[in-house]
Structure formats: structure tokens, C-alpha cells
Design a protein around this motif. Structure first.
Motif, PDB file in Angstrom:
ATOM      1  N   PHE A 156      -1.914   3.821   8.020  1.00  0.00           N
ATOM      2  CA  PHE A 156      -2.195   2.501   7.462  1.00  0.00           C
ATOM      3  C   PHE A 156      -3.390   1.858   8.167  1.00  0.00           C
ATOM      4  N   ALA A 157      -3.457   1.987   9.480  1.00  0.00           N
ATOM      5  CA  ALA A 157      -4.574   1.406  10.233  1.00  0.00           C
ATOM      6  C   ALA A 157      -5.892   2.004   9.753  1.00  0.00           C
ATOM      7  N   GLU A 158      -5.911   3.289   9.502  1.00  0.00           N
ATOM      8  CA  GLU A 158      -7.109   3.961   8.999  1.00  0.00           C
ATOM      9  C   GLU A 158      -7.453   3.463   7.597  1.00  0.00           C
ATOM     10  N   TRP A 159      -6.424   3.330   6.732  1.00  0.00           N
ATOM     11  CA  TRP A 159      -6.643   2.818   5.379  1.00  0.00           C
ATOM     12  C   TRP A 159      -7.195   1.392   5.425  1.00  0.00           C
ATOM     13  N   GLN A 160      -6.599   0.542   6.276  1.00  0.00           N
ATOM     14  CA  GLN A 160      -6.995  -0.857   6.334  1.00  0.00           C
ATOM     15  C   GLN A 160      -8.438  -1.011   6.821  1.00  0.00           C
ATOM     16  N   THR A 161      -8.843  -0.204   7.784  1.00  0.00           N
ATOM     17  CA  THR A 161     -10.226  -0.251   8.259  1.00  0.00           C
ATOM     18  C   THR A 161     -11.185   0.176   7.151  1.00  0.00           C
ATOM     19  N   ALA A 162     -10.858   1.250   6.436  1.00  0.00           N
ATOM     20  CA  ALA A 162     -11.710   1.709   5.331  1.00  0.00           C
ATOM     21  C   ALA A 162     -11.769   0.654   4.225  1.00  0.00           C
ATOM     22  N   HIS A 163     -10.638   0.035   3.929  1.00  0.00           N
ATOM     23  CA  HIS A 163     -10.584  -1.010   2.907  1.00  0.00           C
ATOM     24  C   HIS A 163     -11.440  -2.206   3.333  1.00  0.00           C
ATOM     25  N   VAL A 217       0.853  -1.190   0.000  1.00  0.00           N
ATOM     26  CA  VAL A 217       0.000   0.000   0.000  1.00  0.00           C
ATOM     27  C   VAL A 217       0.891   1.243   0.000  1.00  0.00           C
ATOM     28  N   ARG A 218       0.659   2.127  -0.967  1.00  0.00           N
ATOM     29  CA  ARG A 218       1.421   3.373  -1.044  1.00  0.00           C
ATOM     30  C   ARG A 218       0.699   4.439  -0.226  1.00  0.00           C
ATOM     31  N   LEU A 219       1.424   4.988   0.742  1.00  0.00           N
ATOM     32  CA  LEU A 219       0.849   6.004   1.619  1.00  0.00           C
ATOM     33  C   LEU A 219       1.590   7.317   1.442  1.00  0.00           C
ATOM     34  N   PRO A 220       0.914   8.445   1.666  1.00  0.00           N
ATOM     35  CA  PRO A 220       1.596   9.735   1.535  1.00  0.00           C
ATOM     36  C   PRO A 220       2.580   9.961   2.675  1.00  0.00           C
ATOM     37  N   VAL A 221       3.751  10.463   2.326  1.00  0.00           N
ATOM     38  CA  VAL A 221       4.770  10.797   3.322  1.00  0.00           C
ATOM     39  C   VAL A 221       4.468  12.210   3.815  1.00  0.00           C
ATOM     40  N   PRO A 222       4.465  12.429   5.126  1.00  0.00           N
ATOM     41  CA  PRO A 222       4.226  13.791   5.623  1.00  0.00           C
ATOM     42  C   PRO A 222       5.219  14.776   4.987  1.00  0.00           C
ATOM     43  N   LYS A 228     -12.268  -1.732  16.686  1.00  0.00           N
ATOM     44  CA  LYS A 228     -11.152  -2.673  16.613  1.00  0.00           C
ATOM     45  C   LYS A 228     -10.498  -2.538  15.252  1.00  0.00           C
ATOM     46  N   ALA A 229      -9.232  -2.906  15.195  1.00  0.00           N
ATOM     47  CA  ALA A 229      -8.510  -2.882  13.918  1.00  0.00           C
ATOM     48  C   ALA A 229      -8.523  -4.285  13.318  1.00  0.00           C
ATOM     49  N   PRO A 230      -8.723  -4.385  12.007  1.00  0.00           N
ATOM     50  CA  PRO A 230      -8.709  -5.710  11.386  1.00  0.00           C
ATOM     51  C   PRO A 230      -7.280  -6.248  11.292  1.00  0.00           C
ATOM     52  N   SER A 231      -7.150  -7.542  11.427  1.00  0.00           N
ATOM     53  CA  SER A 231      -5.833  -8.154  11.240  1.00  0.00           C
ATOM     54  C   SER A 231      -5.565  -8.279   9.742  1.00  0.00           C
ATOM     55  N   ASP A 232      -4.302  -8.378   9.387  1.00  0.00           N
ATOM     56  CA  ASP A 232      -3.952  -8.582   7.984  1.00  0.00           C
ATOM     57  C   ASP A 232      -4.604  -9.853   7.455  1.00  0.00           C
ATOM     58  N   MET A 233      -4.601 -10.909   8.270  1.00  0.00           N
ATOM     59  CA  MET A 233      -5.155 -12.184   7.829  1.00  0.00           C
ATOM     60  C   MET A 233      -6.646 -12.079   7.533  1.00  0.00           C
ATOM     61  N   LEU A 234      -7.384 -11.367   8.362  1.00  0.00           N
ATOM     62  CA  LEU A 234      -8.814 -11.197   8.112  1.00  0.00           C
ATOM     63  C   LEU A 234      -9.034 -10.421   6.816  1.00  0.00           C
ATOM     64  N   VAL A 235      -8.248  -9.383   6.590  1.00  0.00           N
ATOM     65  CA  VAL A 235      -8.389  -8.602   5.357  1.00  0.00           C
ATOM     66  C   VAL A 235      -8.069  -9.469   4.146  1.00  0.00           C
ATOM     67  N   PHE A 236      -7.015 -10.292   4.230  1.00  0.00           N
ATOM     68  CA  PHE A 236      -6.688 -11.208   3.133  1.00  0.00           C
ATOM     69  C   PHE A 236      -7.862 -12.144   2.853  1.00  0.00           C
ATOM     70  N   LEU A 237      -8.461 -12.693   3.904  1.00  0.00           N
ATOM     71  CA  LEU A 237      -9.570 -13.624   3.754  1.00  0.00           C
ATOM     72  C   LEU A 237     -10.777 -12.931   3.109  1.00  0.00           C
TER      73      LEU A 237
END
Length: 165
Positions: A69-76, A32-37, A114-123
Motif C-alpha cells: 500500500f505504501a508503494e501504491w500510495q507514493t506512486a498515486h 484500494v484493492r491490493l493483490p493478496v500474496p 518519505k511516505a505521504p500521509s493519507d491527509m496529504l493524498v486526500f488534499l
């Protein structure tokens, strides 16, 4: 954090200096490409653009990008769940059962508690990309039963068949 002096680029020999500014991105976890401050300085070659990271600079940038990233992953995760629900007309409880998570876990993720785990997002991504697999899991069909049946193996003997006398 003290800056190092400018040095020569190992790729092109150009001068490497600390640069900051808007419009830069960094490949974080999962590609995931994120903006650098814009205030974060990255040692960059003036000629070829090669970037150099010490372990300290890398850790500092990771610390800044972790909440992004946590914010992006939750939105995704929310987007993927919505796609699965729209395609299959399934409830959140059915989706939780298919994922093998406790009841209300996805509700907590979707609400940001709660934040999703990488594994849950993959699934969830796999279920979104392969609808038949989601339906199989939702219906409780064992994996082995979902595999195509292999034709029975036949063995042929070389030579002639002899009849019994």
C-alpha cells in the motif's frame, strides 16, 4: 500459525476451507484493492466464496499489504502531482505552499524518501478534482473571500405602510 478445522459457512451452510492461490485481491485502506500474496491462506467457503478472517489472519494480511500500500500510495501521489502540475503549470514549491507543507516535503515524497500521509493524498486529490480550489490556495485567497456573496436579506412587514403625519 495453526489452522483451524474446516467449518460451515454462516451464509450458505457450505464448507469453509483454507485456500491460497493467485488472482485474489483484498480491499485495503481507502478502498484500494491490493493483490493478496498467492501463498497466503484465507478461510473461504467452497460454495459461495464468503471469506472469514480471524483477528490473527487479518493482522497477518495487513502486515503483508502495508508495504504494498505504501508503494501504491507514493506512486498515486506522484501521478496526482504530475496532473496538477500539467494542468496549472505550477512548480513543486507553489504546490507545497498551497498544501501547507514545508519546502522540499513533496520532493522527498516524490523521490521515495518519505511516505505521504493519507491527509496529504486526500488534499492533492481534491486539488486535482477541483482546479479552482487549487488556484485559490495557490493565489492565497482566503476561503471566506472565495465564497459566493449572499444577497442582502430584506424584511417585509405584513399589513399596510402608514405614512408619517
Amino acid at each position: 500459525m495453526a489452522k483451524s478445522k474446516a467449518f460451515s459457512c454462516g451464509t450458505c451452510g457450505g464448507r469453509v476451507t483454507f485456500k491460497k492461490g493467485p488472482g485474489r485481491t483484498y480491499e485495503y485502506r481507502r478502498g484500494v484493492r491490493l493483490p493478496v500474496p498467492s501463498t497466503f491462506e484465507i478461510p473461504t467457503c467452497n460454495d459461495c466464496g464468503e471469506r472469514y478472517f480471524s483477528s490473527e489472519r487479518s493482522e497477518a494480511l495487513d502486515a503483508l499489504l502495508k508495504p504494498v500500500f505504501a508503494e501504491w500510495q507514493t506512486a498515486h501521489c506522484n501521478e496526482v502531482v504530475e496532473r496538477i502540475q500539467a494542468r496549472h503549470g505550477t512548480t513543486l514549491r507553489e504546490l507545497e505552499r498551497a498544501c501547507g507543507v514545508t519546502p522540499t516535503y513533496l520532493s522527498h515524497i516524490l523521490s521515495g524518501r518519505k511516505a505521504p500521509s493519507d491527509m496529504l493524498v486526500f488534499l492533492l486529490e481534491a486539488y486535482a478534482l477541483t482546479p479552482a480550489e487549487f488556484v485559490r490556495r495557490k493565489d492565497g485567497v482566503p476561503w471566506a473571500d472565495a465564497l459566493p456573496k449572499q444577497p442582502a436579506k430584506t424584511t417585509a412587514r405584513a399589513g399596510r405602510m402608514r405614512s408619517a403625519r
